[in-house]
Design a protein around this motif. Structure first.
Motif, PDB file in Angstrom:
ATOM      1  N   ILE A 211       0.836  -1.208   0.000  1.00 20.89           N
ATOM      2  CA  ILE A 211       0.000   0.000   0.000  1.00 20.89           C
ATOM      3  C   ILE A 211       0.869   1.255   0.000  1.00 20.89           C
ATOM      4  O   ILE A 211       0.635   2.191  -0.779  1.00 20.89           O
ATOM      5  CB  ILE A 211      -0.954  -0.006   1.208  1.00 20.89           C
ATOM      6  N   ASP A 212       1.900   1.275   0.848  1.00 17.77           N
ATOM      7  CA  ASP A 212       2.775   2.451   0.938  1.00 17.77           C
ATOM      8  C   ASP A 212       3.459   2.740  -0.398  1.00 17.77           C
ATOM      9  O   ASP A 212       3.657   3.906  -0.761  1.00 17.77           O
ATOM     10  CB  ASP A 212       3.833   2.259   2.029  1.00 17.77           C
ATOM     11  N   THR A 213       3.828   1.686  -1.121  1.00 19.17           N
ATOM     12  CA  THR A 213       4.475   1.871  -2.430  1.00 19.17           C
ATOM     13  C   THR A 213       3.481   2.382  -3.458  1.00 19.17           C
ATOM     14  O   THR A 213       3.764   3.333  -4.209  1.00 19.17           O
ATOM     15  CB  THR A 213       5.081   0.546  -2.921  1.00 19.17           C
ATOM     16  N   LEU A 214       2.305   1.774  -3.510  1.00 18.57           N
ATOM     17  CA  LEU A 214       1.343   2.115  -4.562  1.00 18.57           C
ATOM     18  C   LEU A 214       0.753   3.508  -4.399  1.00 18.57           C
ATOM     19  O   LEU A 214       0.534   4.209  -5.388  1.00 18.57           O
ATOM     20  CB  LEU A 214       0.228   1.066  -4.608  1.00 18.57           C
ATOM     21  N   VAL A 215       0.463   3.926  -3.157  1.00 17.19           N
ATOM     22  CA  VAL A 215      -0.198   5.226  -2.989  1.00 17.19           C
ATOM     23  C   VAL A 215       0.725   6.401  -3.311  1.00 17.19           C
ATOM     24  O   VAL A 215       0.258   7.543  -3.413  1.00 17.19           O
ATOM     25  CB  VAL A 215      -0.790   5.390  -1.568  1.00 17.19           C
ATOM     26  N   LYS A 216       2.004   6.131  -3.502  1.00 19.48           N
ATOM     27  CA  LYS A 216       2.919   7.192  -3.938  1.00 19.48           C
ATOM     28  C   LYS A 216       2.807   7.448  -5.436  1.00 19.48           C
ATOM     29  O   LYS A 216       3.345   8.433  -5.951  1.00 19.48           O
ATOM     30  CB  LYS A 216       4.364   6.809  -3.583  1.00 19.48           C
ATOM     31  N   ILE A 217       2.125   6.541  -6.140  1.00 20.13           N
ATOM     32  CA  ILE A 217       1.957   6.677  -7.592  1.00 20.13           C
ATOM     33  C   ILE A 217       0.728   7.525  -7.864  1.00 20.13           C
ATOM     34  O   ILE A 217      -0.340   7.299  -7.292  1.00 20.13           O
ATOM     35  CB  ILE A 217       1.823   5.297  -8.254  1.00 20.13           C
ATOM     36  N   ARG A 218       0.867   8.492  -8.737  1.00 21.60           N
ATOM     37  CA  ARG A 218      -0.237   9.400  -9.043  1.00 21.60           C
ATOM     38  C   ARG A 218      -1.441   8.614  -9.557  1.00 21.60           C
ATOM     39  O   ARG A 218      -1.330   7.803 -10.461  1.00 21.60           O
ATOM     40  CB  ARG A 218       0.213  10.421 -10.096  1.00 21.60           C
ATOM     41  N   GLY A 219      -2.598   8.869  -8.947  1.00 21.22           N
ATOM     42  CA  GLY A 219      -3.824   8.204  -9.380  1.00 21.22           C
ATOM     43  C   GLY A 219      -4.172   6.957  -8.595  1.00 21.22           C
ATOM     44  O   GLY A 219      -5.224   6.360  -8.815  1.00 21.22           O
ATOM     45  N   ILE A 220      -3.294   6.553  -7.664  1.00 20.64           N
ATOM     46  CA  ILE A 220      -3.569   5.368  -6.850  1.00 20.64           C
ATOM     47  C   ILE A 220      -3.716   5.788  -5.394  1.00 20.64           C
ATOM     48  O   ILE A 220      -2.786   6.316  -4.785  1.00 20.64           O
ATOM     49  CB  ILE A 220      -2.447   4.314  -6.993  1.00 20.64           C
ATOM     50  N   GLY A 221      -4.906   5.554  -4.860  1.00 22.30           N
ATOM     51  CA  GLY A 221      -5.167   5.813  -3.449  1.00 22.30           C
ATOM     52  C   GLY A 221      -5.375   4.517  -2.707  1.00 22.30           C
ATOM     53  O   GLY A 221      -5.125   3.424  -3.234  1.00 22.30           O
ATOM     54  N   ASN A 222      -5.867   4.610  -1.486  1.00 26.93           N
ATOM     55  CA  ASN A 222      -6.054   3.417  -0.658  1.00 26.93           C
ATOM     56  C   ASN A 222      -7.022   2.426  -1.280  1.00 26.93           C
ATOM     57  O   ASN A 222      -6.811   1.211  -1.217  1.00 26.93           O
ATOM     58  CB  ASN A 222      -6.556   3.819   0.742  1.00 26.93           C
ATOM     59  N   TRP A 223      -8.133   2.919  -1.889  1.00 26.48           N
ATOM     60  CA  TRP A 223      -9.127   2.019  -2.478  1.00 26.48           C
ATOM     61  C   TRP A 223      -8.496   1.150  -3.559  1.00 26.48           C
ATOM     62  O   TRP A 223      -8.684  -0.068  -3.587  1.00 26.48           O
ATOM     63  CB  TRP A 223     -10.290   2.834  -3.061  1.00 26.48           C
ATOM     64  N   THR A 224      -7.726   1.777  -4.453  1.00 24.93           N
ATOM     65  CA  THR A 224      -7.081   1.028  -5.539  1.00 24.93           C
ATOM     66  C   THR A 224      -6.027   0.079  -4.990  1.00 24.93           C
ATOM     67  O   THR A 224      -5.923  -1.080  -5.427  1.00 24.93           O
ATOM     68  CB  THR A 224      -6.450   1.995  -6.549  1.00 24.93           C
ATOM     69  N   ALA A 225      -5.244   0.546  -4.023  1.00 24.81           N
ATOM     70  CA  ALA A 225      -4.199  -0.303  -3.443  1.00 24.81           C
ATOM     71  C   ALA A 225      -4.806  -1.515  -2.735  1.00 24.81           C
ATOM     72  O   ALA A 225      -4.297  -2.642  -2.856  1.00 24.81           O
ATOM     73  CB  ALA A 225      -3.346   0.513  -2.474  1.00 24.81           C
ATOM     74  N   GLU A 226      -5.896  -1.309  -2.010  1.00 27.40           N
ATOM     75  CA  GLU A 226      -6.549  -2.423  -1.314  1.00 27.40           C
ATOM     76  C   GLU A 226      -7.169  -3.406  -2.299  1.00 27.40           C
ATOM     77  O   GLU A 226      -7.121  -4.626  -2.082  1.00 27.40           O
ATOM     78  CB  GLU A 226      -7.615  -1.886  -0.362  1.00 27.40           C
ATOM     79  N   ASN A 227      -7.738  -2.892  -3.382  1.00 20.35           N
ATOM     80  CA  ASN A 227      -8.287  -3.790  -4.403  1.00 20.35           C
ATOM     81  C   ASN A 227      -7.190  -4.588  -5.085  1.00 20.35           C
ATOM     82  O   ASN A 227      -7.394  -5.756  -5.449  1.00 20.35           O
ATOM     83  CB  ASN A 227      -9.105  -2.999  -5.417  1.00 20.35           C
ATOM     84  N   PHE A 228      -6.020  -3.989  -5.261  1.00 19.84           N
ATOM     85  CA  PHE A 228      -4.884  -4.725  -5.819  1.00 19.84           C
ATOM     86  C   PHE A 228      -4.469  -5.840  -4.867  1.00 19.84           C
ATOM     87  O   PHE A 228      -4.188  -6.966  -5.286  1.00 19.84           O
ATOM     88  CB  PHE A 228      -3.709  -3.779  -6.072  1.00 19.84           C
ATOM     89  N   LEU A 229      -4.442  -5.538  -3.577  1.00 20.31           N
ATOM     90  CA  LEU A 229      -4.099  -6.569  -2.596  1.00 20.31           C
ATOM     91  C   LEU A 229      -5.097  -7.719  -2.637  1.00 20.31           C
ATOM     92  O   LEU A 229      -4.728  -8.891  -2.550  1.00 20.31           O
ATOM     93  CB  LEU A 229      -4.081  -5.963  -1.189  1.00 20.31           C
ATOM     94  N   LEU A 230      -6.383  -7.386  -2.784  1.00 22.43           N
ATOM     95  CA  LEU A 230      -7.432  -8.394  -2.718  1.00 22.43           C
ATOM     96  C   LEU A 230      -7.511  -9.191  -4.022  1.00 22.43           C
ATOM     97  O   LEU A 230      -7.429 -10.427  -4.017  1.00 22.43           O
ATOM     98  CB  LEU A 230      -8.766  -7.705  -2.417  1.00 22.43           C
ATOM     99  N   PHE A 231      -7.661  -8.483  -5.154  1.00 21.81           N
ATOM    100  CA  PHE A 231      -7.914  -9.168  -6.426  1.00 21.81           C
ATOM    101  C   PHE A 231      -6.672  -9.344  -7.297  1.00 21.81           C
ATOM    102  O   PHE A 231      -6.718 -10.071  -8.286  1.00 21.81           O
ATOM    103  CB  PHE A 231      -8.986  -8.417  -7.223  1.00 21.81           C
ATOM    104  N   GLY A 232      -5.579  -8.684  -6.937  1.00 18.76           N
ATOM    105  CA  GLY A 232      -4.337  -8.883  -7.672  1.00 18.76           C
ATOM    106  C   GLY A 232      -3.461  -9.913  -6.992  1.00 18.76           C
ATOM    107  O   GLY A 232      -3.073 -10.921  -7.575  1.00 18.76           O
ATOM    108  N   VAL A 233      -3.175  -9.654  -5.714  1.00 17.63           N
ATOM    109  CA  VAL A 233      -2.237 -10.493  -4.965  1.00 17.63           C
ATOM    110  C   VAL A 233      -2.946 -11.643  -4.255  1.00 17.63           C
ATOM    111  O   VAL A 233      -2.374 -12.696  -4.024  1.00 17.63           O
ATOM    112  CB  VAL A 233      -1.451  -9.632  -3.954  1.00 17.63           C
ATOM    113  N   GLY A 234      -4.220 -11.431  -3.891  1.00 20.90           N
ATOM    114  CA  GLY A 234      -4.972 -12.495  -3.233  1.00 20.90           C
ATOM    115  C   GLY A 234      -4.788 -12.552  -1.733  1.00 20.90           C
ATOM    116  O   GLY A 234      -4.848 -13.632  -1.138  1.00 20.90           O
ATOM    117  N   ARG A 235      -4.598 -11.417  -1.090  1.00 20.50           N
ATOM    118  CA  ARG A 235      -4.464 -11.391   0.360  1.00 20.50           C
ATOM    119  C   ARG A 235      -5.829 -11.663   1.000  1.00 20.50           C
ATOM    120  O   ARG A 235      -6.846 -11.140   0.552  1.00 20.50           O
ATOM    121  CB  ARG A 235      -3.881 -10.054   0.834  1.00 20.50           C
TER     122      ARG A 235
END
Length: 294
Positions: A211-235
């Motif tokens: 999350i800390d890495t992704l939210v530094k990228i323009r256009g990515i906030g907590n919602w997008t980072a959490e969805n990546f964790l859930l549906f990308g990485v499978g946490r």
């Protein structure tokens, strides 16, 4: 061509999997044959694996077929993770039997979390979906993929980071992207294409580090980072409290006069851990339109 038959621990309802995936127009599904064609990148090589269900919820059996024998084992490993073939759902369902979600877990028994097929396409999809209703989000994603991506045997693949990095804002605005959304997708793609961001390496880190890495990228906030964790990485233990769909599902579940606050959501979900991701999925599923394609 290779073929592999695999048995998965029950319960596993592949028909409900296809039903949910069919909400996305990019999925190549045949309900009669109970198949889906999955676009994968194995060692940066695009290939397709077809999954066919030949069993039922209490005897889940699948035939997997693909090209390129040299990639068979890695393709099988990826498919098993994407479709949650690797971990029994029974223990997760048992966990929810004494919770407020018991009825949902009975209604949607055997529904697994299915991951996005690729880390990069997951992030792009999340950015496109930001602040859009689900129907138009799917339409815009389909338009993006079919305009700038490619197909193999009729199966669509997202544009590669290298391809997307070279797109212009004007090209994306032509298919109804907002200027900012276009800049976000292009900027993310440039970071990956230049090697500044390595998603495969990132996926090995902790939830907080990701999350800390992704939210530094323009256009990515907590919602997008959490969805990546859930549906990308499978946490397994993600509960995106900012997600409108989950808020609406909880409002419906508890007959609330308005959407719950963050504090209320955290209170409701206290005893759903360590499977908050599954609580999220079944709450989403409770409000989604069922497929009429069968």
């Amino acid at each position: 061509m290779w073929t592999e038959t695999i048995q998965v621990e029950a319960p596993y309802n592949f028909d409900l999997v296809l039903d949910r995936l069919s909400l996305d127009p990019l999925q190549i599904i045949d309900f009669e044959k109970r198949t889906i064609k999955v676009p994968l990148y194995i060692e940066e090589t695009p290939l397709i694996v077809q999954i066919q269900s030949i069993g039922h919820t209490d005897n889940p059996t699948f035939i997997l077929q693909g090209e390129r024998n040299e990639y068979k084992e890695k393709a099988l490993e990826r498919v098993k993770k994407v479709f949650h073939f690797h971990e029994p759902l029974a223990k997760i369902a048992t966990h929810f039997q004494e919770t407020d979600l018991q009825a949902l877990f009975t209604e949607h028994r055997g529904t697994p979390i299915v991951l996005d097929f690729d880390y990069y396409s997951c992030l792009v999809r999340c950015i496109i979906h930001q602040q859009l209703n689900l129907s138009f989000a799917h339409t815009l994603t389909e338009r993006y993929v079919k305009t700038f991506g490619f197909e193999i045997d009729g199966v669509p693949f997202f544009p590669t980071p290298e391809r997307a990095a070279k797109l212009t804002v004007e090209e994306l605005r032509d298919i109804q992207f907002s200027t900012r959304k276009a800049e976000y997708v292009i900027g993310l793609s440039q970071k990956i294409a230049t090697g500044e961001l390595h998603l495969k390496q990132l996926a090995e880190k902790t939830d907080t580090e990701i999350i800390d890495t992704l939210v530094k990228i323009r256009g990515i906030g907590n919602w997008t980072a959490e969805n990546f964790l859930l549906f990308g990485v499978g946490r397994p233990d993600l509960f995106p409290v900012a997600d409108i769909g989950i808020q609406r599902a909880l409002q419906q579940l508890y007959n609330l006069p308005q959407k719950p606050t963050k504090e209320e959501m955290l209170k409701y979900s206290e005893n759903w851990s360590p499977y908050l991701s599954y609580a999220s999925l079944y709450l989403w599923r409770s409000t989604e339109k069922r497929s009429e394609k069968k």
